[in-house]
Enzyme design. Structure first.
Site: not given
Ligand code: 4NP
Length: 160
Positions: A11, A14, A16-18, A128
């Site tokens: 993602c 790294n 939340c989703r992955s 996201d």
């Molecule tokens: P992820 O979510 O891609 O599922 O880990 C996010 C975590 C942090 C951010 C964006 C998406 N950020 O902008 O910091």
């Protein structure tokens, strides 16, 4: 013994989703006693959160559903991943096109959208959840759990 089948979930951050996919898929693989045959990791396309634990909201949703992912730590995708992993699975289109852009043409076929492994939802991307509310994290878990089950069935049929 032949090389393990290897899966990398990707993602943006790294956190939340992955890692949710990593934690759920690892749990399913352990339940079926397939740890010695399947290698699993997750990574982000961005560097913002390297070394961090998963987001506390992701950890909580997973814990409520019986999955501990608190041991995972964020890292960024690197070029070696395209050699090492058989499946490089993107959570959304931005991640997918980023991976396609940095990978060599010979690795193109390894890069897929993760939700290709479920047809239980109309969505094609795992949204996201970072800037949204708790409900978003529940929905991420539902999507990812469904695709994880589909992916494991696919790997069992194709490789094991
Ligand atoms: P992820 O979510 O891609 O599922 O880990 C996010 C975590 C942090 C951010 C964006 C998406 N950020 O902008 O910091």
């Amino acid at each position: 013994m032949s090389k393990k089948v290897s899966v990398l979930f990707v993602c943006l951050g790294n956190i939340c989703r992955s890692p949710t996919a990593h934690g759920i898929f690892r749990h399913l693989v352990r339940e079926e006693g397939l740890e010695s045959l399947i290698e699993i990791d997750s990574a982000g396309t961005a560097a913002f959160h390297i070394g961090k634990s998963p987001d506390s909201r992701s950890i909580l949703v997973a814990k409520e559903r019986g999955i501990d992912m608190s041991d995972l730590r964020a890292r960024q995708v690197d070029l070696g991943d395209f050699y090492q992993y058989d499946y490089v699975l993107a959570m959304d289109e931005a991640n997918f096109y980023h991976l396609k852009e940095v990978a060599l043409p010979e690795h193109d076929g390894k890069i897929k959208m993760f939700l290709e492994y479920t047809d239980a939802f109309s969505e094609t991307e795992v949204p996201d959840p970072y800037y949204g509310g708790a409900q978003g994290f529940d929905h991420v878990f539902d999507l990812v759990e469904s695709a994880s089950k589909g992916l494991l069935e696919h790997i069992k049929q194709e490789h094991l």
